[in-house]
Enzyme design. Structure first.
Site, PDB file in Angstrom:
ATOM      1  N   VAL A  88       0.173 -12.824 -14.904  1.00 38.89           N
ATOM      2  CA  VAL A  88       1.854 -12.991 -14.468  1.00 38.89           C
ATOM      3  C   VAL A  88       1.888 -13.288 -13.044  1.00 38.89           C
ATOM      4  O   VAL A  88       2.908 -13.671 -12.578  1.00 38.89           O
ATOM      5  CB  VAL A  88       2.663 -11.903 -14.781  1.00 38.89           C
ATOM      6  CG1 VAL A  88       2.911 -11.728 -16.336  1.00 38.89           C
ATOM      7  CG2 VAL A  88       2.251 -10.671 -14.366  1.00 38.89           C
ATOM      8  N   SER A  90       8.698   2.102  -8.260  1.00 36.20           N
ATOM      9  CA  SER A  90       8.097   3.592  -8.188  1.00 36.20           C
ATOM     10  C   SER A  90       8.546   4.197  -7.241  1.00 36.20           C
ATOM     11  O   SER A  90       9.455   3.962  -6.494  1.00 36.20           O
ATOM     12  CB  SER A  90       6.581   3.293  -7.769  1.00 36.20           C
ATOM     13  OG  SER A  90       6.182   4.629  -7.444  1.00 36.20           O
ATOM     14  N   TYR A  99       0.512  -0.833  -1.588  1.00 36.22           N
ATOM     15  CA  TYR A  99       1.213  -0.523  -2.953  1.00 36.22           C
ATOM     16  C   TYR A  99       2.671  -0.207  -2.638  1.00 36.22           C
ATOM     17  O   TYR A  99       3.677  -0.497  -3.141  1.00 36.22           O
ATOM     18  CB  TYR A  99       0.665   0.603  -3.659  1.00 36.22           C
ATOM     19  CG  TYR A  99       1.041   0.923  -4.832  1.00 36.22           C
ATOM     20  CD1 TYR A  99       0.956   0.262  -6.140  1.00 36.22           C
ATOM     21  CD2 TYR A  99       1.719   2.016  -4.992  1.00 36.22           C
ATOM     22  CE1 TYR A  99       1.384   0.759  -7.289  1.00 36.22           C
ATOM     23  CE2 TYR A  99       2.416   2.386  -6.406  1.00 36.22           C
ATOM     24  CZ  TYR A  99       2.133   1.680  -7.228  1.00 36.22           C
ATOM     25  OH  TYR A  99       2.414   2.065  -8.654  1.00 36.22           O
ATOM     26  N   ALA A 100       2.835   0.606  -1.516  1.00 32.12           N
ATOM     27  CA  ALA A 100       4.148   1.109  -1.288  1.00 32.12           C
ATOM     28  C   ALA A 100       5.090   0.255  -0.932  1.00 32.12           C
ATOM     29  O   ALA A 100       6.380   0.074  -1.246  1.00 32.12           O
ATOM     30  CB  ALA A 100       4.026   2.477  -0.187  1.00 32.12           C
ATOM     31  N   ALA A 101       4.396  -0.811   0.083  1.00 31.88           N
ATOM     32  CA  ALA A 101       5.127  -1.935   0.380  1.00 31.88           C
ATOM     33  C   ALA A 101       5.626  -2.949  -0.514  1.00 31.88           C
ATOM     34  O   ALA A 101       6.697  -3.291  -0.628  1.00 31.88           O
ATOM     35  CB  ALA A 101       4.557  -2.676   1.615  1.00 31.88           C
ATOM     36  N   SER A 102       4.830  -3.006  -1.448  1.00 32.07           N
ATOM     37  CA  SER A 102       5.193  -3.914  -2.571  1.00 32.07           C
ATOM     38  C   SER A 102       6.292  -3.234  -3.627  1.00 32.07           C
ATOM     39  O   SER A 102       7.147  -3.948  -4.103  1.00 32.07           O
ATOM     40  CB  SER A 102       3.829  -4.172  -3.646  1.00 32.07           C
ATOM     41  OG  SER A 102       3.559  -3.114  -4.333  1.00 32.07           O
ATOM     42  N   LYS A 103       6.191  -1.935  -3.753  1.00 33.94           N
ATOM     43  CA  LYS A 103       7.126  -1.257  -4.467  1.00 33.94           C
ATOM     44  C   LYS A 103       8.760  -1.348  -3.977  1.00 33.94           C
ATOM     45  O   LYS A 103       9.613  -1.732  -4.371  1.00 33.94           O
ATOM     46  CB  LYS A 103       6.838   0.141  -4.757  1.00 33.94           C
ATOM     47  CG  LYS A 103       5.536   0.210  -5.835  1.00 33.94           C
ATOM     48  CD  LYS A 103       6.019  -0.423  -7.090  1.00 33.94           C
ATOM     49  CE  LYS A 103       4.667  -0.546  -7.941  1.00 33.94           C
ATOM     50  NZ  LYS A 103       4.890  -1.236  -9.313  1.00 33.94           N
TER      51      LYS A 103
HETATM   52  P1  NAD Z   1      -1.843   0.489 -16.198  1.00 32.09           P
HETATM   53  O1  NAD Z   1      -2.634  -0.039 -15.469  1.00 32.09           O
HETATM   54  O2  NAD Z   1      -2.002   1.488 -17.372  1.00 32.09           O
HETATM   55  O3  NAD Z   1      -1.186  -0.980 -17.193  1.00 32.09           O
HETATM   56  C1  NAD Z   1      -0.686  -2.090 -16.527  1.00 32.09           C
HETATM   57  C2  NAD Z   1      -0.966  -3.114 -17.424  1.00 32.09           C
HETATM   58  O4  NAD Z   1      -0.411  -4.284 -16.837  1.00 32.09           O
HETATM   59  C3  NAD Z   1      -2.376  -3.110 -18.109  1.00 32.09           C
HETATM   60  O5  NAD Z   1      -2.268  -3.499 -19.350  1.00 32.09           O
HETATM   61  C4  NAD Z   1      -2.796  -4.514 -17.242  1.00 32.09           C
HETATM   62  O6  NAD Z   1      -3.783  -5.274 -17.862  1.00 32.09           O
HETATM   63  C5  NAD Z   1      -1.595  -5.406 -17.060  1.00 32.09           C
HETATM   64  N1  NAD Z   1      -1.608  -6.342 -15.662  1.00 32.09           N
HETATM   65  C6  NAD Z   1      -2.305  -5.916 -14.538  1.00 32.09           C
HETATM   66  N2  NAD Z   1      -2.177  -7.153 -13.741  1.00 32.09           N
HETATM   67  C7  NAD Z   1      -2.027  -8.056 -14.623  1.00 32.09           C
HETATM   68  C8  NAD Z   1      -1.585  -9.592 -14.391  1.00 32.09           C
HETATM   69  N3  NAD Z   1      -1.870 -10.238 -13.222  1.00 32.09           N
HETATM   70  N4  NAD Z   1      -1.060 -10.011 -15.513  1.00 32.09           N
HETATM   71  C9  NAD Z   1      -0.545  -9.631 -16.546  1.00 32.09           C
HETATM   72  N5  NAD Z   1      -0.921  -8.163 -16.888  1.00 32.09           N
HETATM   73  C10 NAD Z   1      -1.357  -7.694 -15.963  1.00 32.09           C
HETATM   74  O7  NAD Z   1      -0.494   0.777 -15.077  1.00 32.09           O
HETATM   75  P2  NAD Z   1       0.972   1.536 -15.581  1.00 32.09           P
HETATM   76  O8  NAD Z   1       0.457   3.011 -15.097  1.00 32.09           O
HETATM   77  O9  NAD Z   1       1.383   1.595 -17.023  1.00 32.09           O
HETATM   78  O10 NAD Z   1       1.861   1.041 -14.440  1.00 32.09           O
HETATM   79  C11 NAD Z   1       2.790  -0.071 -15.032  1.00 32.09           C
HETATM   80  C12 NAD Z   1       3.754  -0.375 -13.779  1.00 32.09           C
HETATM   81  O11 NAD Z   1       4.410   0.916 -13.449  1.00 32.09           O
HETATM   82  C13 NAD Z   1       3.026  -0.595 -12.615  1.00 32.09           C
HETATM   83  O12 NAD Z   1       3.755  -1.653 -11.713  1.00 32.09           O
HETATM   84  C14 NAD Z   1       2.817   0.677 -11.863  1.00 32.09           C
HETATM   85  O13 NAD Z   1       2.840   0.535 -10.405  1.00 32.09           O
HETATM   86  C15 NAD Z   1       4.252   1.392 -12.043  1.00 32.09           C
HETATM   87  N6  NAD Z   1       4.146   2.710 -11.878  1.00 32.09           N
HETATM   88  C16 NAD Z   1       3.437   3.679 -12.590  1.00 32.09           C
HETATM   89  C17 NAD Z   1       3.389   4.881 -12.534  1.00 32.09           C
HETATM   90  C18 NAD Z   1       2.090   5.828 -13.014  1.00 32.09           C
HETATM   91  O14 NAD Z   1       2.172   7.047 -12.530  1.00 32.09           O
HETATM   92  N7  NAD Z   1       1.364   5.325 -14.131  1.00 32.09           N
HETATM   93  C19 NAD Z   1       4.389   5.332 -11.498  1.00 32.09           C
HETATM   94  C20 NAD Z   1       5.194   4.548 -10.989  1.00 32.09           C
HETATM   95  C21 NAD Z   1       5.229   3.256 -11.099  1.00 32.09           C
END
Ligand code: NAD
Length: 266
Positions: free
Chosen positions: A65, A143, A156-160
């Site tokens: 993506v 996040s 990471y924080a800046a991207s969020k």
């Molecule tokens: P994860 O790594 O468990 O799952 C992320 C999914 O995104 C994976 O299936 C991966 O293959 C896919 N992905 C990564 N890069 C990609 C790309 N370029 N194109 C297509 N797919 C891609 O992560 P998660 O914990 O489920 O996190 C999902 C979102 O939630 C992220 O944006 C993360 O920053 C955010 N988030 C997570 C948490 C947490 O505690 N897990 C907390 C706050 C925010």
């Protein structure tokens, strides 16, 4: 009775694992037609076989993506297959580590490409269909780290933080067309990403002990399940949230409301 999204077509990016997978399941439970976009072809294949009985309501595309041509191609295929898109849940993201002095330009660029540019690109190609329908809803997974921070998470924080601003700016652009855009700001959620992070930082502890410690930092005493983020995403795509747009909605078990100074004896 839960929310019924019968007839709604919803794309979930990063749909193969973690929060994305939780969202895919919750949208299927709500009777939506769901298309999972992910880079990870083997996890997508597992998801395809899990939902093989739902041939007409679940499909997937292998797509990076952060790549404009791949996003355009995948969205074009969804429109050719279903003729409309009602919801877009942007879950794809990566966690990177580094302080302001040791983060490389490569890590900075990769973090912003996957976490922020991807959300701009998917909205760029999905929104025209929603504008034509005069309806649609986009949800960007941000996040709590967009609001508060810790050591060594500069990129990471800046991207969020950028995701929250992108959400507000696109919500204003699209409001006149009946298209809503909101961000979800989770605390810690039990996903492969969080478990990788726990493994990196566990020292002598087990991953389960680290997750329990992190859960104890949330006033509700635990980390979230990805299905709980999915429930909020379903609400934000549904007409139940018809007057909510441009918002950054925190779902963190109280993590961000607590002053981290413990009073003696408490
Ligand atoms: P994860 O790594 O468990 O799952 C992320 C999914 O995104 C994976 O299936 C991966 O293959 C896919 N992905 C990564 N890069 C990609 C790309 N370029 N194109 C297509 N797919 C891609 O992560 P998660 O914990 O489920 O996190 C999902 C979102 O939630 C992220 O944006 C993360 O920053 C955010 N988030 C997570 C948490 C947490 O505690 N897990 C907390 C706050 C925010």
């Amino acid at each position: 009775m839960g929310i019924d999204l019968s007839g709604k077509v919803v794309i979930v990016t990063g749909g193969a694992k973690g929060i994305g997978e939780g969202c895919v399941q919750k949208f299927l439970d709500s009777n939506a037609i769901v298309i999972s976009f992910d880079l990870d072809d083997s996890s997508l294949a597992i998801q395809e076989s899990k939902h093989a009985n739902l041939e007409s309501s679940f499909s997937s595309h292998v797509v990076d993506v952060s790549n404009e041509a791949q996003v355009e191609d995948a969205v074009t295929k969804v429109l050719a297959a279903h003729g409309r898109i009602d919801g877009l849940i942007n879950c794809a993201g990566i966690q990177t580590y580094g302080s302001v002095t040791d983060t490389t330009e490569e890590i900075w660029d990769r973090t912003f490409n996957v976490n922020v540019k991807s959300m701009f690109l998917t909205a760029k190609y999905v929104a025209p269909a929603m504008i034509a329908q005069k309806a649609g809803s986009i949800v960007n997974i941000s996040s709590v780290q967009s609001l508060m921070s810790q050591k060594t998470v500069v990129a990471y924080a800046a991207s969020k933080g950028a995701i929250n601003a992108l959400t507000r700016a696109s919500a204003i652009d699209l409001a006149i067309s009946g298209v809503r855009v909101n961000a979800i700001l989770p605390g810690s959620v039990d996903t492969p990403m969080l478990r990788t992070s726990a493994d990196m930082h566990r020292g002598e502890k087990s991953i389960e002990e680290v997750l329990a410690d992190w859960g104890a930092g949330h006033p509700l005493g635990r980390i979230a399940k990805s299905s709980e983020i999915g429930d909020l995403a379903v609400f934000l795509i549904s007409d139940e949230s018809a007057f909510i747009t441009g918002q950054s909605i925190v779902i963190d078990g109280g993590l961000s409301i607590q002053v981290p100074v413990i009073l003696p004896g408490k």
